[in-house]
Scaffold this motif. Sequence first.
Motif, PDB file in Angstrom:
ATOM      1  N   TYR A  27      -4.465  -2.267   2.572  1.00 57.10           N
ATOM      2  CA  TYR A  27      -5.278  -2.958   3.574  1.00 57.10           C
ATOM      3  C   TYR A  27      -4.819  -2.647   4.991  1.00 57.10           C
ATOM      4  O   TYR A  27      -5.587  -2.802   5.945  1.00 57.10           O
ATOM      5  CB  TYR A  27      -5.234  -4.476   3.351  1.00 57.10           C
ATOM      6  CG  TYR A  27      -5.969  -4.932   2.122  1.00 57.10           C
ATOM      7  CD1 TYR A  27      -7.360  -4.871   2.065  1.00 57.10           C
ATOM      8  CD2 TYR A  27      -5.289  -5.413   1.010  1.00 57.10           C
ATOM      9  CE1 TYR A  27      -8.054  -5.286   0.929  1.00 57.10           C
ATOM     10  CE2 TYR A  27      -5.964  -5.831  -0.124  1.00 57.10           C
ATOM     11  CZ  TYR A  27      -7.345  -5.764  -0.157  1.00 57.10           C
ATOM     12  OH  TYR A  27      -8.019  -6.173  -1.281  1.00 57.10           O
ATOM     13  N   ALA A  28      -3.548  -2.242   5.150  1.00 62.80           N
ATOM     14  CA  ALA A  28      -3.017  -1.900   6.466  1.00 62.80           C
ATOM     15  C   ALA A  28      -2.585  -0.443   6.483  1.00 62.80           C
ATOM     16  O   ALA A  28      -2.079   0.078   5.489  1.00 62.80           O
ATOM     17  CB  ALA A  28      -1.835  -2.812   6.813  1.00 62.80           C
ATOM     18  N   GLU A  29      -2.786   0.199   7.638  1.00 65.60           N
ATOM     19  CA  GLU A  29      -2.366   1.589   7.805  1.00 65.60           C
ATOM     20  C   GLU A  29      -0.843   1.657   7.941  1.00 65.60           C
ATOM     21  O   GLU A  29      -0.170   0.656   8.194  1.00 65.60           O
ATOM     22  CB  GLU A  29      -3.014   2.174   9.065  1.00 65.60           C
ATOM     23  CG  GLU A  29      -4.526   2.161   9.062  1.00 65.60           C
ATOM     24  CD  GLU A  29      -5.129   3.199   8.121  1.00 65.60           C
ATOM     25  OE1 GLU A  29      -4.388   4.106   7.696  1.00 65.60           O
ATOM     26  OE2 GLU A  29      -6.324   3.079   7.807  1.00 65.60           O
ATOM     27  N   THR A  52      -8.040  -6.133   8.155  1.00 62.58           N
ATOM     28  CA  THR A  52      -6.587  -6.098   7.951  1.00 62.58           C
ATOM     29  C   THR A  52      -5.935  -7.399   8.415  1.00 62.58           C
ATOM     30  O   THR A  52      -5.147  -8.017   7.684  1.00 62.58           O
ATOM     31  CB  THR A  52      -5.968  -4.915   8.722  1.00 62.58           C
ATOM     32  OG1 THR A  52      -6.526  -3.702   8.221  1.00 62.58           O
ATOM     33  CG2 THR A  52      -4.462  -4.886   8.553  1.00 62.58           C
ATOM     34  N   THR A  53      -6.256  -7.825   9.630  1.00 62.44           N
ATOM     35  CA  THR A  53      -5.648  -9.045  10.145  1.00 62.44           C
ATOM     36  C   THR A  53      -6.131 -10.265   9.371  1.00 62.44           C
ATOM     37  O   THR A  53      -5.369 -11.218   9.168  1.00 62.44           O
ATOM     38  CB  THR A  53      -5.954  -9.222  11.640  1.00 62.44           C
ATOM     39  OG1 THR A  53      -7.372  -9.115  11.853  1.00 62.44           O
ATOM     40  CG2 THR A  53      -5.251  -8.152  12.458  1.00 62.44           C
ATOM     41  N   PRO A 104       0.022   0.080  11.782  1.00 63.88           N
ATOM     42  CA  PRO A 104      -1.037  -0.937  11.814  1.00 63.88           C
ATOM     43  C   PRO A 104      -1.345  -1.471  13.206  1.00 63.88           C
ATOM     44  O   PRO A 104      -2.095  -2.428  13.347  1.00 63.88           O
ATOM     45  CB  PRO A 104      -0.439  -2.045  10.946  1.00 63.88           C
ATOM     46  CG  PRO A 104       1.031  -1.978  11.250  1.00 63.88           C
ATOM     47  CD  PRO A 104       1.335  -0.506  11.482  1.00 63.88           C
ATOM     48  N   THR A 118       0.217  -3.474   3.531  1.00 58.00           N
ATOM     49  CA  THR A 118       0.404  -2.019   3.571  1.00 58.00           C
ATOM     50  C   THR A 118       0.479  -1.457   2.159  1.00 58.00           C
ATOM     51  O   THR A 118      -0.132  -0.425   1.849  1.00 58.00           O
ATOM     52  CB  THR A 118       1.681  -1.665   4.348  1.00 58.00           C
ATOM     53  OG1 THR A 118       1.603  -2.236   5.666  1.00 58.00           O
ATOM     54  CG2 THR A 118       1.839  -0.157   4.466  1.00 58.00           C
ATOM     55  N   LEU A 130       2.603  -8.474   6.022  1.00 60.23           N
ATOM     56  CA  LEU A 130       2.182  -7.152   6.494  1.00 60.23           C
ATOM     57  C   LEU A 130       2.652  -6.068   5.528  1.00 60.23           C
ATOM     58  O   LEU A 130       1.891  -5.129   5.221  1.00 60.23           O
ATOM     59  CB  LEU A 130       2.737  -6.890   7.895  1.00 60.23           C
ATOM     60  CG  LEU A 130       2.521  -5.479   8.461  1.00 60.23           C
ATOM     61  CD1 LEU A 130       1.032  -5.143   8.520  1.00 60.23           C
ATOM     62  CD2 LEU A 130       3.157  -5.357   9.847  1.00 60.23           C
ATOM     63  N   ASP A 141      -4.826  -2.494  14.495  1.00 60.09           N
ATOM     64  CA  ASP A 141      -5.364  -3.714  13.879  1.00 60.09           C
ATOM     65  C   ASP A 141      -4.598  -4.954  14.320  1.00 60.09           C
ATOM     66  O   ASP A 141      -5.175  -5.889  14.872  1.00 60.09           O
ATOM     67  CB  ASP A 141      -5.320  -3.594  12.356  1.00 60.09           C
ATOM     68  CG  ASP A 141      -6.231  -2.505  11.822  1.00 60.09           C
ATOM     69  OD1 ASP A 141      -7.349  -2.374  12.340  1.00 60.09           O
ATOM     70  OD2 ASP A 141      -5.813  -1.783  10.906  1.00 60.09           O
ATOM     71  N   VAL A 142      -3.292  -4.978  14.077  1.00 61.71           N
ATOM     72  CA  VAL A 142      -2.526  -6.211  14.289  1.00 61.71           C
ATOM     73  C   VAL A 142      -2.339  -6.537  15.766  1.00 61.71           C
ATOM     74  O   VAL A 142      -2.118  -7.699  16.124  1.00 61.71           O
ATOM     75  CB  VAL A 142      -1.164  -6.155  13.575  1.00 61.71           C
ATOM     76  CG1 VAL A 142      -1.357  -5.972  12.074  1.00 61.71           C
ATOM     77  CG2 VAL A 142      -0.263  -5.059  14.138  1.00 61.71           C
TER      78      VAL A 142
END
Length: 439
Positions: free
Chosen positions: A194-196, A167-168, A199, A190, A186, A202-203
């Motif tokens: 790729y991002a929850e 993700t990052t 996030p 999303t 971001l 991850d971030v």
Amino acid sequence: MSEGGGVAVSNPVRVALLGCGTVGSEVVRRLIEDSEELAARVGAPIEIAGIAVRRPDKHPELPQHLLTADAGELVESDVDVVVELIGGIEPVRGWLLTALRKGKSVVTGNKALLSEYGAELSEAADASGADLYYEAAVAGAIPLLRPLRESLAGDRIMRVMGIVNGTTNFILSAMDSTGAGYAETLDEATRLGYAEADPSADVDGYDAAAKAAILASLAFHSRVTAADVHREGIAGINASDIAAAKLFNRTVKLLAICERVVADDGTESVSARVHPVMIPRSHQLAGVGGAFNAVYVEAEAAGELMFYGQGAGGAPTSSAVLGDLVAAARNRVAGGRGPRESAHAALPVRPMGQTPTRYHVSLDVADRPGVLAQIAQAFAVHDVSIAAVRQRDRLSTASLVIVTHLAPDAALRATVEQIGKLDVVREVVSVMRVEGEDS
């Protein structure tokens, strides 16, 4: 061998699957569709004894007779291997400890659990003679942990450095290629999945820190937990940071860095950290884009090694899970055991402040004589050596970029703090560590 010349087949290896999301459903599919091939590799059929899910009625695609909502009961049943793909700490920790203490092998991809309670799980496995495999916990499909634990067992690993969160890496790669800011990138990550929705794991670097703890433990034969890993995320990275990196032909990556640090007196310690860094575009990790993972290993005899591939997703991660399951099943059939925990070195974890790093510092300063001398004096006070300086003038101010040589991180932080208080410094625009270059 059988009388007909074929391979003798033992009793089935019975498997309990805990959790059946994206990865678990792919594992089930392949166990069913590839059953004959897997049986040939193991020397016995692999039989799914049960699948524990929270809501069995929500999984019409799975064999209904195998579903149960009682994971604890399934673990206690007559199974040989427990495959855990639920995640989180409790109650999973209790279930896996129960399995291991009863001699049942465990295959898990649970990085959070392993990074906090890996030692406890390993001790339970050792006591009963069970296997504990967890290749899927770091870097998805990439065969990484087994080479560290087995292939390089006779070597001396000096450093493990890599991109272990897709993700990052997607966000930073997109910022680098488009020039966009963090927030809008971001949002795009999303939207693309790729991002929850949340996030933060991850971030903010929690996911990568858990993986760094596992990598450091294996590489340096020492117990390292997630709490030992210095962690910084990418939320503070902006378009100016990316542009500053480009001025020096660098790019920005969130890296997990685990290294063996040798002091002047010969004593050794482990440094484990996760934070954004600038790396040269010529470095092997710089070209790793999108949601891919890559890990760079430096060993005394083997030299430089690179592991690259898909770090997440149902099909890729199921490959790692099934590889571990086949290994555990083979051991059951042959009466062998997999590799045990190796923590004999017991190296201490070096505090981040004592860890040698390099800084890239961008400043807005007054455009008048003596400015650089005052700033250089601040570096000298903290015994930090300057490697490069670049200046650009504009009207009454100037943009100054300073890159340091290696120095303890605490000294570098103190230097930046002192510089920020100087009258000639209008703003400390950006501070980022530098990796992948000679000091």
